[in-house]
Design a protein around this motif. Sequence first.
Motif, PDB file in Angstrom:
ATOM      1  N   MET A 152     -23.729  26.875 -20.514  1.00 56.53           N
ATOM      2  CA  MET A 152     -22.420  27.596 -20.246  1.00 56.53           C
ATOM      3  C   MET A 152     -22.151  27.242 -19.134  1.00 56.53           C
ATOM      4  N   VAL A 153     -23.187  26.807 -17.783  1.00 57.31           N
ATOM      5  CA  VAL A 153     -23.492  26.594 -16.380  1.00 57.31           C
ATOM      6  C   VAL A 153     -23.532  25.182 -16.431  1.00 57.31           C
ATOM      7  N   GLY A 154     -23.487  24.151 -17.397  1.00 58.05           N
ATOM      8  CA  GLY A 154     -23.231  23.500 -17.090  1.00 58.05           C
ATOM      9  C   GLY A 154     -21.393  23.026 -17.099  1.00 58.05           C
ATOM     10  N   THR A 155     -20.692  23.465 -18.423  1.00 58.67           N
ATOM     11  CA  THR A 155     -19.069  24.038 -19.012  1.00 58.67           C
ATOM     12  C   THR A 155     -18.615  24.737 -17.649  1.00 58.67           C
ATOM     13  N   VAL A 156     -19.503  25.036 -16.774  1.00 58.42           N
ATOM     14  CA  VAL A 156     -18.343  25.116 -15.201  1.00 58.42           C
ATOM     15  C   VAL A 156     -18.903  23.918 -14.486  1.00 58.42           C
ATOM     16  N   ILE A 157     -19.712  23.062 -14.045  1.00 55.51           N
ATOM     17  CA  ILE A 157     -19.691  22.391 -13.442  1.00 55.51           C
ATOM     18  C   ILE A 157     -19.025  21.063 -14.099  1.00 55.51           C
ATOM     19  N   GLY A 158     -19.012  20.722 -15.316  1.00 56.60           N
ATOM     20  CA  GLY A 158     -18.180  19.573 -15.874  1.00 56.60           C
ATOM     21  C   GLY A 158     -16.554  20.158 -15.831  1.00 56.60           C
ATOM     22  N   ILE A 159     -15.754  21.497 -16.386  1.00 59.65           N
ATOM     23  CA  ILE A 159     -14.981  21.118 -15.653  1.00 59.65           C
ATOM     24  C   ILE A 159     -14.135  21.120 -15.186  1.00 59.65           C
ATOM     25  N   LEU A 160     -14.858  21.619 -13.514  1.00 57.22           N
ATOM     26  CA  LEU A 160     -14.224  21.022 -12.460  1.00 57.22           C
ATOM     27  C   LEU A 160     -14.340  19.490 -11.626  1.00 57.22           C
ATOM     28  N   ILE A 161     -14.868  18.749 -13.046  1.00 54.99           N
ATOM     29  CA  ILE A 161     -14.851  17.304 -11.750  1.00 54.99           C
ATOM     30  C   ILE A 161     -13.301  16.873 -12.257  1.00 54.99           C
ATOM     31  N   PRO A 162     -12.460  17.104 -13.733  1.00 56.51           N
ATOM     32  CA  PRO A 162     -11.750  16.287 -14.316  1.00 56.51           C
ATOM     33  C   PRO A 162     -10.693  16.740 -12.937  1.00 56.51           C
ATOM     34  N   ILE A 163     -10.611  18.452 -12.590  1.00 53.51           N
ATOM     35  CA  ILE A 163      -9.977  19.129 -12.036  1.00 53.51           C
ATOM     36  C   ILE A 163     -10.002  18.617 -10.887  1.00 53.51           C
ATOM     37  N   THR A 164     -11.174  18.585  -9.934  1.00 52.07           N
ATOM     38  CA  THR A 164     -10.691  17.964  -8.406  1.00 52.07           C
ATOM     39  C   THR A 164      -9.938  16.410  -8.837  1.00 52.07           C
ATOM     40  N   LEU A 165     -11.051  15.600  -9.098  1.00 51.88           N
ATOM     41  CA  LEU A 165     -10.156  13.909  -9.788  1.00 51.88           C
ATOM     42  C   LEU A 165      -9.505  14.368  -9.397  1.00 51.88           C
ATOM     43  N   ASN A 166      -8.441  15.181  -9.849  1.00 48.53           N
ATOM     44  CA  ASN A 166      -6.716  15.206  -9.868  1.00 48.53           C
ATOM     45  C   ASN A 166      -6.509  15.400  -9.174  1.00 48.53           C
ATOM     46  N   ASN A 167      -7.126  16.931  -8.479  1.00 46.65           N
ATOM     47  CA  ASN A 167      -6.572  17.510  -6.872  1.00 46.65           C
ATOM     48  C   ASN A 167      -6.510  16.440  -5.602  1.00 46.65           C
ATOM     49  N   GLY A 168      -8.043  15.609  -5.599  1.00 45.57           N
ATOM     50  CA  GLY A 168      -8.373  15.113  -4.807  1.00 45.57           C
ATOM     51  C   GLY A 168      -7.434  13.412  -4.586  1.00 45.57           C
ATOM     52  N   LEU A 169      -6.975  13.398  -6.204  1.00 49.67           N
ATOM     53  CA  LEU A 169      -6.599  12.255  -6.177  1.00 49.67           C
ATOM     54  C   LEU A 169      -5.084  11.880  -5.067  1.00 49.67           C
ATOM     55  N   ILE A 170      -4.472  13.319  -5.964  1.00 50.72           N
ATOM     56  CA  ILE A 170      -3.406  13.763  -5.798  1.00 50.72           C
ATOM     57  C   ILE A 170      -3.400  13.595  -3.801  1.00 50.72           C
ATOM     58  N   ILE A 171      -4.077  14.374  -3.379  1.00 40.79           N
ATOM     59  CA  ILE A 171      -4.118  14.882  -2.079  1.00 40.79           C
ATOM     60  C   ILE A 171      -4.151  12.696  -1.100  1.00 40.79           C
ATOM     61  N   ALA A 172      -4.647  12.108  -2.045  1.00 38.60           N
ATOM     62  CA  ALA A 172      -5.881  10.276  -1.659  1.00 38.60           C
ATOM     63  C   ALA A 172      -4.319  10.165  -1.492  1.00 38.60           C
ATOM     64  N   ASN A 173      -3.599  10.270  -2.498  1.00 41.03           N
ATOM     65  CA  ASN A 173      -1.717   9.605  -2.450  1.00 41.03           C
ATOM     66  C   ASN A 173      -2.386   8.865  -3.942  1.00 41.03           C
ATOM     67  N   VAL A 174      -3.157   9.531  -4.687  1.00 35.72           N
ATOM     68  CA  VAL A 174      -2.714   7.932  -5.284  1.00 35.72           C
ATOM     69  C   VAL A 174      -2.202   8.688  -6.976  1.00 35.72           C
ATOM     70  N   GLN A 175      -0.701   7.820  -7.700  1.00 34.20           N
ATOM     71  CA  GLN A 175      -0.642   7.990  -8.834  1.00 34.20           C
ATOM     72  C   GLN A 175      -1.451   9.040  -9.949  1.00 34.20           C
ATOM     73  N   PRO A 176      -1.394  10.671 -10.189  1.00 32.99           N
ATOM     74  CA  PRO A 176      -2.035  11.279 -10.637  1.00 32.99           C
ATOM     75  C   PRO A 176      -2.530  10.726 -12.268  1.00 32.99           C
ATOM     76  N   PHE A 177      -1.764   9.847 -12.496  1.00 33.47           N
ATOM     77  CA  PHE A 177      -2.184   8.888 -13.725  1.00 33.47           C
ATOM     78  C   PHE A 177      -3.047   8.295 -13.850  1.00 33.47           C
ATOM     79  N   TRP A 178      -3.637   8.556 -13.118  1.00 33.76           N
ATOM     80  CA  TRP A 178      -4.684   7.928 -12.637  1.00 33.76           C
ATOM     81  C   TRP A 178      -6.051   8.607 -12.797  1.00 33.76           C
ATOM     82  N   GLN A 179      -5.394   9.854 -13.012  1.00 32.93           N
ATOM     83  CA  GLN A 179      -6.801  11.431 -13.174  1.00 32.93           C
ATOM     84  C   GLN A 179      -6.967  11.225 -14.962  1.00 32.93           C
TER      85      GLN A 179
END
Lengths: 353, 255
Positions: A301-328
Amino acid sequence: MSASGGATPTAQRSDQPEAEQDARAQARVERRQALARTLNTSPVYMFGVLLCIFVAFTVVNATAFTSVANVQNITLSAAPYLVMAVATTYLMIASGLDLSIGSVLVFANVIEAKVMGAVGGDGTAPVLIGLVAGIGVGAGWGLFNGICVTKLRVPALITTLGTLGAVLGAADLITAGNDIRTVPMSLVNFGADSFLGVSYIVWVAIVVTVVFGLILHLTRFGRHTYIVGSNIEAARRAGINVDRHLLKLYALSGASAGLAGFLALAQFASTTISGHSTDVITVITGVVLGGTSLFGGYGWMVGTVIGILIPITLNNGLIIANVQPFWQQVATGFILIAAVYLDQLKRRSRERA
Amino acid sequence: MSAVLEARDITKRYGHVQALSGACFEAHKGEVTALIGDNGAGKSTLVKVLSGVIAPDGGEILLDGEPTRLDSPQHAKRLGVETVFQDLALAPDLGPADNVFVGRELFKPGWRGRLRILDKAEMRRQALDAFVSMGTDVKDMHAPVAALSGGQRQSVAICRSVMWADRVLFLDEPTAALGVRQTRNVLKLVRRVAERGVAVILISHNMTEVLEVADRIEVLRLGQRVAQYRGKDTSVEELVGAMTGALDFHEEVRP
Ligand SMILES: Nc1ncnc2c1ncn2[C@@H]1O[C@H](COP(=O)(O)OP(=O)(O)O)[C@@H](O)[C@H]1O
Ligand SMILES: [Mg+2]
């Protein structure tokens, strides 16, 4: 966060006879080996990956990315995914699969809004009744999936692909494709309020994760989940009612989508019919990245918590970095394939050992 | 000495195949009984009948002289009849102790037990005790069984059954996939289990192995028992003869 997998520490007693000294030394060596094994697992690697993503985005735009508001933002977007990922972890450990969670989320989302509207008024009552209804219909769809898989022997991939389409269609039928934008104020407040700086929505996800994490790693129900996924025949011969267990897990998966639908409704104060078509990809990616095997029998379960944060953080960071979120989406898709490839490599090397 | 387990005139038909046609069998306390026969003689079918996996079409099963109906493998297990099947049925991702206690998990005492919280340390301790006392070389209690050697995996499966078998233990070709040294260990283990007073039934193709370890030998052919021997009174030639029917002159004279 500990990645010990819920291993129970052996009680140390001082009144043991000398003959057991060796055994205790042996146990100490084993514990060290167990620690080494723990460090050599996906959750630990993936925590490193998550840190790297954080550092990278911090370098790009520290003020926007590492602000308290943004971290709250990340956890808030992660919450509904995490709730579904918790149930998906169980299902995948048991070698099951549910592709319909995004559609069930939407369906429950709609039912919740409708029921809250029908009960009418404001306050806790309509919200709670809507929540119960949403979890109920979610569990109902899950049971339907489970019955098709266990009793009718339709492969899970096909069953849940079928309900992925059918359930979304049903939700569209109910609403004629239009989002319901009126929800009780108390629900909106619940979505906006926080406790100790953490949104109630996130608290719900945390409680669900902790409770079901403990059940998975400490109880017989959790243990049977692993056995069913590892060798279904062994489970049957041991007298475990495999079909009933799987049925419960599919129902849990549907119910989790129902709860996620409630959290989404609280978050957006509106149904989000067209917003969940890729949820299942995010969830399965997160679960697999966290080290749960697509082939069952293994996962934390701990892995799932870390794992789910990866695509979410990626999405959030890409938006902030002004990259088109489709890249996520592009990135998440390829990350999923890579994660499953690594899982397979691990299995093969283990079987050769 | 009376038999712990006795089967009388067991019949079982699969479609057109008469797998068992009136098979008799007996096993005694503290003895290793070898059950041998050619491929298709009905050995595995007999084991499945006697361990509750399949219901026979006819015949009688007696446990300690009592006529018994075995409804399911769980029922047989409750009566102290355990089986190590050819495919072992281990969960490869779980550890040795987890496998030993599959379906028989131990709980922590008190309220935690009511919440069905597992006592992993205690299960590991008991499993390790069993592994040590049975002289196996299973040492790493944390590794998944998939990472163990074939012999160690066999040991885990056998120990699991041995821990719970207080009357009868069936082993269906336990050495078929093992090397010489691992076979040695398994045979030693089989003897040790018998010495504890369990009736051990060993199914094997290897006649030298059977002669080495078995107190009694029962020969199955075409779904029937055709011969019984004492292990020390027979030879490979005699056993092969009984298995193939070369010694059975009635069968040889066919129209
Ligand atoms: N499930 C089954 N369905 C049909 N025939 C079977 C089945 N199991 C066994 N048989 C047949 O019954 C006979 C006895 O098989 P079996 O008990 O496996 O023999 P053995 O273990 O001595 O090699 C064989 O002819 C086999 O083909
Ligand atoms: Mg056989």
